[in-house]
Write an enzyme that holds these catalytic residues in place. Structure first.
Site, PDB file in Angstrom:
ATOM      1  N   GLU A  38       1.667  -2.882  25.966  1.00 17.89           N
ATOM      2  CA  GLU A  38       2.948  -2.523  26.576  1.00 17.89           C
ATOM      3  C   GLU A  38       4.047  -3.005  25.642  1.00 17.89           C
ATOM      4  O   GLU A  38       4.230  -4.206  25.479  1.00 17.89           O
ATOM      5  CB  GLU A  38       3.074  -3.174  27.949  1.00 17.89           C
ATOM      6  CG  GLU A  38       2.061  -2.619  28.928  1.00 17.89           C
ATOM      7  CD  GLU A  38       2.031  -3.389  30.235  1.00 17.89           C
ATOM      8  OE1 GLU A  38       3.079  -3.924  30.633  1.00 17.89           O
ATOM      9  OE2 GLU A  38       0.956  -3.452  30.845  1.00 17.89           O
ATOM     10  N   ASP A  49      13.540  -9.885  34.076  1.00 16.94           N
ATOM     11  CA  ASP A  49      12.830 -10.697  33.086  1.00 16.94           C
ATOM     12  C   ASP A  49      13.281 -12.149  33.121  1.00 16.94           C
ATOM     13  O   ASP A  49      14.445 -12.448  33.367  1.00 16.94           O
ATOM     14  CB  ASP A  49      13.056 -10.119  31.678  1.00 16.94           C
ATOM     15  CG  ASP A  49      12.432  -8.748  31.531  1.00 16.94           C
ATOM     16  OD1 ASP A  49      11.282  -8.588  31.965  1.00 16.94           O
ATOM     17  OD2 ASP A  49      13.092  -7.841  30.996  1.00 16.94           O
TER      18      ASP A  49
END
Length: 250
Positions: A38, A49
């Site tokens: 990924e 994140d």
């Protein structure tokens, strides 16, 4: 996705630590035994994140990484890498690039699919599904502990690669903690017997957490721990051991 019960995926940010390091890292990860990749395309406001991946995004943007640069860097992807590759990021850069242009560019370089957490399911189905499917690009949906069974069944129906199961509602970088609540959640999903493989992400950082996650799913994703290792000056020489330590039980 290949048929295995313990698939390992690695997430890392394109353009980090150096602008053009993306393809080299992909090659080394495949050589080390990773099952699929990924590659994150950076965005200025990465709300889901944790600090490590946020910092890598900031640095990648400072280095000059854009989707244009990324697709140029990946032009020779399939000369060097044979495992599945997915691009992961926020919808805003994709929209600015043009969804059709994005899907076409993915197909041209050999990218298998995209993980765009903030692209709503209904919007994908109504506006973009045809574009993704015409270009043979899989769209990977996320499932959280709050996702209803009805929605999960819908996601399974629309998916043709794998389903990304978030271990919790936390941001990336938190350690996987399989308590009674999360165990119930994992078992509930497993019992649904979905047609697409389930891959668990968020909180997988070592052999122990990888083993825990793959008791309930066909695979798991390591992101923050790997991105943190890329901070080290000799990271290229450490990739092999990093992966072998996680997959030691395979």
């Amino acid at each position: 996705m290949k048929d295995s019960s313990r698939l390992l995926s690695i997430y890392y940010t394109a353009g980090y630590p150096q602008l053009h390091s993306t393809l080299n890292i992909a090659q080394k990860l495949e050589q080390a035994g990773v099952d699929f990749l990924e590659i994150g395309f950076p965005y200025s406001d990465p709300v889901a994140d944790g600090p490590v991946i946020q910092r890598s995004s900031e640095k990648a943007l400072q280095n000059g990484m854009t989707l244009d640069v990324l697709f140029k860097d990946l032009k020779k992807l399939r000369e060097h890498v044979s495992i599945p590759v997915f691009l992961m990021g926020y919808f805003n850069p994709v929209l600015q690039y043009g969804v059709e242009n994005f899907c076409k560019a993915c197909k041209e370089v050999g990218v298998n699919g995209a993980i765009i957490p903030d692209l709503p399911l209904y919007e994908y189905e109504e506006l973009y599904q045809k574009i993704f499917e015409e270009n043979e690009i899989a769209n990977i949906f996320l499932v959280t502990p709050q996702t209803s069974e009805e929605r999960i069944r819908k996601i399974d129906e629309l998916s043709n690669s794998f389903i990304y199961l978030l271990s919790s509602n936390a941001t990336t970088g938190k350690n996987l903690n399989v308590n009674d609540e999360s165990e119930k959640y994992f078992k509930r999903i497993k019992k649904m017997d979905l047609k697409n493989p389930i891959i668990i992400g968020f909180g997988i950082s070592n052999a122990e957490t990888f083993d825990k996650a793959t008791q309930y799913a066909q695979g798991a994703i390591v992101g923050t721990a790997f991105v943190r290792m890329l901070d080290e000056s000799d990271y290229e020489n450490k990739i092999d051991n990093f992966i072998k330590n996680i997959k030691r039980g395979n």
